[in-house]
Write an enzyme that holds these catalytic residues in place. Structure first.
Site: not given
Length: 231
Positions: A100-103, A182
């Site tokens: 995933r990559l953060d929003k 994160h």
């Protein structure tokens, strides 16, 4: 594989829509009209056509996406737009993001339907490298570079040594070898700095294609897939 399942899986239509196409005689298998949805085919060898157009069998698919900000790394979400929304052409193949990559993070994100491929890249024991471009609130000092090299300690324990490189006054690149929640933002916070912009540039030896604009994607070539085998 049953003919109706093959056609549905390749995005020709739903099972019921496919049955209607078969009834109308618009489907051929090896140049012969086939009306039975129960007909078994070899999807890799048999030539299946609908209305004169060949339906190519796709098993596993590997996509490079230049993720834009504002999209979440998920397959479905009731509120937010997902990265899968950007790839309508292949949604019927049950694709999902690799990790995933953060929003608010952009850049290189891989999309696939191959669970083993995803595991190989994201498993913590594999230590696959990931490189990010960081625009930070403050400049990077020599002490910061050394701290990353030694290994930053976060609230949930130490992380592996990372490579921090200055690009210019507020831009740097950081390469990490794990994927804690994160992680990059928390590492910068630990050195009393804050991440203002974050973009992933590279996974293992595979770099984001500079020709891909934000939100665009492409299929990975065999040579590009090989670059992911070396961290």
């Amino acid at each position: 594989m049953r003919l109706d399942k093959f056609l549905a899986n390749m995005g020709v239509g739903t099972r019921s829509e496919v049955k209607q196409l078969l009834k109308k005689g618009t489907v051929t298998v090896n140049d012969s009209i086939e009306k039975s949805p129960k007909c078994h085919i070899n999807p890799e060898d048999d030539i299946v056509m609908v209305n004169g157009k060949q339906i190519t069998f796709i098993n596993h698919i590997y996509i490079m996406l230049n993720k834009p900000k504002g999209y979440i790394s998920a397959t479905h979400d009731g509120t937010n737009r997902t990265v899968i929304d950007l790839i309508p052409e292949y949604q019927h193949l049950d694709i999902f993001p690799v990790g995933r990559l953060d929003k608010d993070t952009e850049g290189l994100l891989l999309i696939t339907n191959d669970g083993q491929f995803s595991h190989e890249l994201m498993s913590p024991v594999k230590h696959v490298s990931k490189t990010y471009e960081v625009i930070s609130q403050h400049t990077i000092s020599d002490d910061d570079i050394e701290a990353f090299k030694q290994g930053i300690t976060l609230s949930d324990g130490p992380v592996k040594p990372a490579l921090l490189t200055r690009v210019n006054e507020t831009t740097s690149q950081v390469t990490i070898y794990e994927g804690k929640y994160h992680q990059v933002k928390r590492m910068f916070h630990a050195i009393e700095n804050e991440v203002l912009e974050l973009k992933r540039l590279k996974i293992a030896n595979l770099a984001l294609d500079e020709n891909l604009k934000s939100g665009e994607y492409k299929l990975l070539s065999d040579d590009e897939l090989k670059l992911l085998q070396h961290s």
